[in-house]
Design an enzyme around this catalytic site. Structure first.
Site, PDB file in Angstrom:
ATOM      1  N   GLY A 117      -1.629  -6.658   8.657  1.00 17.55           N
ATOM      2  CA  GLY A 117      -0.690  -7.453   7.588  1.00 17.55           C
ATOM      3  C   GLY A 117      -0.102  -6.647   6.678  1.00 17.55           C
ATOM      4  O   GLY A 117       0.616  -7.029   5.822  1.00 17.55           O
ATOM      5  N   HIS A 118       0.024  -5.151   6.683  1.00 15.24           N
ATOM      6  CA  HIS A 118       0.719  -4.498   5.694  1.00 15.24           C
ATOM      7  C   HIS A 118       2.309  -3.943   6.003  1.00 15.24           C
ATOM      8  O   HIS A 118       2.871  -3.529   5.244  1.00 15.24           O
ATOM      9  CB  HIS A 118       0.125  -2.982   5.685  1.00 15.24           C
ATOM     10  CG  HIS A 118      -1.172  -2.910   4.896  1.00 15.24           C
ATOM     11  ND1 HIS A 118      -1.233  -2.684   3.612  1.00 15.24           N
ATOM     12  CD2 HIS A 118      -2.370  -3.060   5.475  1.00 15.24           C
ATOM     13  CE1 HIS A 118      -2.420  -2.639   3.200  1.00 15.24           C
ATOM     14  NE2 HIS A 118      -3.365  -2.885   4.286  1.00 15.24           N
ATOM     15  N   ASP A 119       2.903  -5.026   6.871  1.00 17.81           N
ATOM     16  CA  ASP A 119       4.276  -5.104   7.094  1.00 17.81           C
ATOM     17  C   ASP A 119       4.883  -5.578   5.639  1.00 17.81           C
ATOM     18  O   ASP A 119       4.684  -6.575   5.243  1.00 17.81           O
ATOM     19  CB  ASP A 119       4.751  -5.989   8.173  1.00 17.81           C
ATOM     20  CG  ASP A 119       6.083  -5.978   8.426  1.00 17.81           C
ATOM     21  OD1 ASP A 119       7.049  -6.010   7.485  1.00 17.81           O
ATOM     22  OD2 ASP A 119       6.333  -5.860   9.565  1.00 17.81           O
ATOM     23  N   SER A 124       5.243 -10.074  10.292  1.00 17.37           N
ATOM     24  CA  SER A 124       4.103  -9.968  11.323  1.00 17.37           C
ATOM     25  C   SER A 124       3.495 -11.613  11.154  1.00 17.37           C
ATOM     26  O   SER A 124       2.612 -11.885  11.946  1.00 17.37           O
ATOM     27  CB  SER A 124       3.231  -8.898  10.973  1.00 17.37           C
ATOM     28  OG  SER A 124       2.521  -8.938   9.916  1.00 17.37           O
ATOM     29  N   CYS A 181      -3.424   4.976   3.385  1.00 18.05           N
ATOM     30  CA  CYS A 181      -4.028   3.618   3.084  1.00 18.05           C
ATOM     31  C   CYS A 181      -5.018   3.164   4.106  1.00 18.05           C
ATOM     32  O   CYS A 181      -4.837   2.928   5.422  1.00 18.05           O
ATOM     33  CB  CYS A 181      -3.104   2.338   2.974  1.00 18.05           C
ATOM     34  SG  CYS A 181      -3.663   1.042   2.567  1.00 18.05           S
ATOM     35  N   GLY A 187      -2.356  -0.920  14.919  1.00 15.17           N
ATOM     36  CA  GLY A 187      -0.994  -1.172  15.582  1.00 15.17           C
ATOM     37  C   GLY A 187       0.302  -1.020  15.010  1.00 15.17           C
ATOM     38  O   GLY A 187       0.925  -0.518  15.716  1.00 15.17           O
ATOM     39  N   TYR A 195       2.660   8.272   9.336  1.00 16.11           N
ATOM     40  CA  TYR A 195       2.506   9.360   8.916  1.00 16.11           C
ATOM     41  C   TYR A 195       1.579   9.715   7.793  1.00 16.11           C
ATOM     42  O   TYR A 195       1.039   8.740   7.492  1.00 16.11           O
ATOM     43  CB  TYR A 195       4.194   9.980   8.153  1.00 16.11           C
ATOM     44  CG  TYR A 195       4.089   9.240   6.818  1.00 16.11           C
ATOM     45  CD1 TYR A 195       4.130  10.129   5.747  1.00 16.11           C
ATOM     46  CD2 TYR A 195       4.309   7.916   6.529  1.00 16.11           C
ATOM     47  CE1 TYR A 195       4.054   9.658   4.381  1.00 16.11           C
ATOM     48  CE2 TYR A 195       4.634   7.491   5.505  1.00 16.11           C
ATOM     49  CZ  TYR A 195       4.248   8.361   4.132  1.00 16.11           C
ATOM     50  OH  TYR A 195       4.228   7.874   2.920  1.00 16.11           O
ATOM     51  N   ASN A 483       8.257   2.078   9.083  1.00 19.47           N
ATOM     52  CA  ASN A 483       7.264   1.713   8.393  1.00 19.47           C
ATOM     53  C   ASN A 483       7.028   1.254   7.020  1.00 19.47           C
ATOM     54  O   ASN A 483       6.172   0.348   6.404  1.00 19.47           O
ATOM     55  CB  ASN A 483       5.961   2.662   8.607  1.00 19.47           C
ATOM     56  CG  ASN A 483       5.395   2.857   9.836  1.00 19.47           C
ATOM     57  OD1 ASN A 483       5.062   3.872  10.103  1.00 19.47           O
ATOM     58  ND2 ASN A 483       5.059   1.593  10.341  1.00 19.47           N
ATOM     59  N   TYR A 484       8.241   1.510   6.340  1.00 29.29           N
ATOM     60  CA  TYR A 484       8.712   0.813   5.206  1.00 29.29           C
ATOM     61  C   TYR A 484       9.629  -0.275   5.243  1.00 29.29           C
ATOM     62  O   TYR A 484      10.803  -0.272   4.718  1.00 29.29           O
ATOM     63  CB  TYR A 484       9.351   1.886   4.144  1.00 29.29           C
ATOM     64  CG  TYR A 484       8.028   2.996   3.807  1.00 29.29           C
ATOM     65  CD1 TYR A 484       6.861   2.793   3.925  1.00 29.29           C
ATOM     66  CD2 TYR A 484       8.604   4.250   3.150  1.00 29.29           C
ATOM     67  CE1 TYR A 484       6.025   3.758   3.582  1.00 29.29           C
ATOM     68  CE2 TYR A 484       7.680   5.268   2.880  1.00 29.29           C
ATOM     69  CZ  TYR A 484       6.381   5.095   2.942  1.00 29.29           C
ATOM     70  OH  TYR A 484       5.551   5.821   2.561  1.00 29.29           O
TER      71      TYR A 484
END
Length: 541
Positions: A117-119, A124, A181, A187, A195, A483-484
């Protein structure tokens, strides 16, 4: 003139009609029949009549809200106006994942895939323009470490903290190069590139992937051999959710010394005349120093302690060195004497303790803390990214500091490249930002106030600073890090213009690798079932 007015009125009426139709259509698909139809389909494709109902949560289920909120990591997408999924499916078996993919297509409803859930833009677990189902992979958390083979199979719903802990349980001389983190899901982290603090020594997370398992659009489970090298290439940095549902990755463990060293250093602009010099020197040193040393630089506006009611900039460095403090100090005395660090400014510890330290835990905290998933704990945030390919001059840095202070609360995190990052070809994986980049910038703003006005204020701040940085960052394209996730750089409505829409953000995330990703996407998912606001499009028909 009159004819133009008639056409405009017609278009307005048509727009209103379509909006009403969309609202009515959404209302229809939220009926209980969706649950019944989906459940019946899932039972048919899994032969689990009694068990499968336990993994589906409809909006009327008493536990629906808890399951939804547990892995929402950005409170911007946890409001009463946020579009909610019709169903949440929480599989624990591969057959259930395959059946979910098939059944979502059968009933014609979009699927969103969530691991941790870190999108940062929440795609997501949010769809901006269509009814949808969440396939929540948090139960896929098996981790199998093989120290003889120096590898680990990890399912996508495991967290990075759980991965690090499992490696530490089996070996004190192995680690893995991934993110800081601990609650990030494996996933999304790996499929977007991944990274961390060891990337200058061992490369990105995706540079250490040996195999994978994925469910394709037909519900089949494939490994590296059966999916083929093109698809295996694509899901290592191209965003797995564009191509299927990744189930697990096989990762190559890396050697770590029994003792590593960390240090933190800070300097404040209005109290140290050397601050600008130190930041400038960091740009020269951090990407070129020994590969065993990673030094991240943070820049942040803070209240001045010298001039009341004014702001200044604090510059802080956090570092990991894969070795002992004596070696580190010797290296810094030669390469970065401006820091004037002494041995007692550094702390020696095990690699797993350094993982905890980077997570903000106190020295001495038990590694068990990495197993805490910290559920339902979202704050408000926005992130953006950039790449620096040429040194910013001292005058330029002073100007940036001034603009940071003017812009408000937005901070910058600068992560150096070089080392192993410069030794890997830009086309080896979909992640292209290798040689030629000195460091990556993460723009970061967090806030606590609720409401649209606060959100507008803080997002305006970060966008303004991003605009100010234009002269200093990469160009043609102005690159970004998947990823950001940042919807500001382009979105797709997944209609007849999806290729041209996707090209806008695709070239920023992937540079020329975008074109190969499109070919892979067209081959494995020709009807574009696996899609979101920034997915890889198919080739135009």
């Amino acid at each position: 003139m009159i004819e133009s007015l008639r056409i405009s009125c017609f278009h307005l009426s048509l727009t209103i009609f379509l909006l009403v139709l969309l609202h009515v259509s959404y209302a229809l698909v939220t009926s209980d029949s969706v649950y019944d139809t989906f459940l019946h389909c899932l039972q048919k494709h899994t032969n689990e009549s009694d068990q499968v109902s336990n993994i589906i949560y409809a909006q009327t289920n008493a536990n629906y809200s808890t399951v939804l909120r547990n892995y929402i990591r950005n409170a911007r997408f946890n409001t009463s106006s946020t579009r909610k999924p019709l169903l949440i499916v929480t599989p624990s078996l591969e057959s259930q994942v395959g059946a979910t993919v098939v059944c979502s297509q059968t009933i014609g409803i979009q699927l969103r895939i969530r691991s941790g859930g870190h999108d940062f833009e929440g795609i997501s677990y949010v769809s901006y323009n269509a009814p949808f189902i969440i396939l929540d992979m948090f139960n896929f958390k098996s981790i199998t470490v093989d120290t003889d083979d120096e590898s680990v199979w990890v399912q996508v719903g495991a967290t990075l903290g759980e991965l690090y802990y499992s490696i530490w349980e089996k070996s004190k001389v192995h680690g893995f190069p991934a993110g800081v983190c601990s609650t990030v899901g494996v996933g999304g982290h790996i499929s977007g590139g991944g990274y961390g603090t060891m990337m200058r020594k061992f490369g990105l997370t995706i540079d250490n992937v040996l195999d994978a398992k994925i469910v394709d659009v037909n519900g089949n489970v494939l490994d590296r051999k059966s999916m083929g090298e093109d698809l295996f290439w694509a899901i290592r940095g191209g965003g797995g959710a564009s191509f299927g549902v990744v189930l697990s990755y096989k990762l190559k463990l890396v050697p770590v010394p029994e003792t590593v060293s960390v240090f933190s250093f800070e300097t404040i602009l209005d109290r140290n005349t050397m601050t600008t010099d130190i930041v400038y020197r960091w740009q020269e040193v951090a990407p070129n120093i020994d590969n065993a040393l990673f030094m991240r630089l943070h820049l942040k506006p803070v209240n001045s302690m010298v001039r009341k009611r004014e702001k200044t900039i604090i510059a802080s460095i956090m570092a990991l060195y894969l070795g002992k403090a004596k070696q580190l100090i010797s290296l810094l005395e030669e390469e970065f004497p401006e820091l004037d660090l002494k041995k007692n400014d550094c702390t020696e510890m095990s690699w797993i303790d350094s993982v905890l330290w980077w997570n903000g835990f106190a020295v001495g905290t038990s590694p068990h803390a990495l197993l805490n998933r910290n559920l339902n704990s979202a704050g408000f945030l926005k992130r953006k990214s950039d790449y620096i390919q040429k040194l910013i001059s001292k005058d330029g840095l002073e100007w940036v500091f001034k603009k940071m202070i003017e812009s408000g609360k937005t901070g910058l995190a600068l992560s150096p490249y070089g080392g192993r990052m410069s030794q890997i070809s830009a086309s080896e994986t979909p992640f292209p930002h290798r040689a030629g980049n000195l460091y990556k910038i993460e723009y970061s703003v967090n806030w606590e106030e609720e409401g649209e006005e606060a959100e507008k204020n803080y997002i305006t701040q970060i966008r303004r600073l991003y605009s100010y940085m234009t002269p200093f960052v990469s160009k043609n394209p102005r690159s970004a890090f998947l990823n950001y996730r940042d919807l500001d750089i382009g979105i797709s409505s997944n209609d007849e213009n999806s290729y041209e829409d996707g090209k806008v953000y695709g070239l920023k995330y992937f540079n020329d690798n975008f074109y190969r990703l499109v070919k892979v996407k067209t081959a494995v998912d020709p009807h574009n079932f696996f899609r979101n606001e920034q997915s890889i499009p198919t080739l135009p028909k």
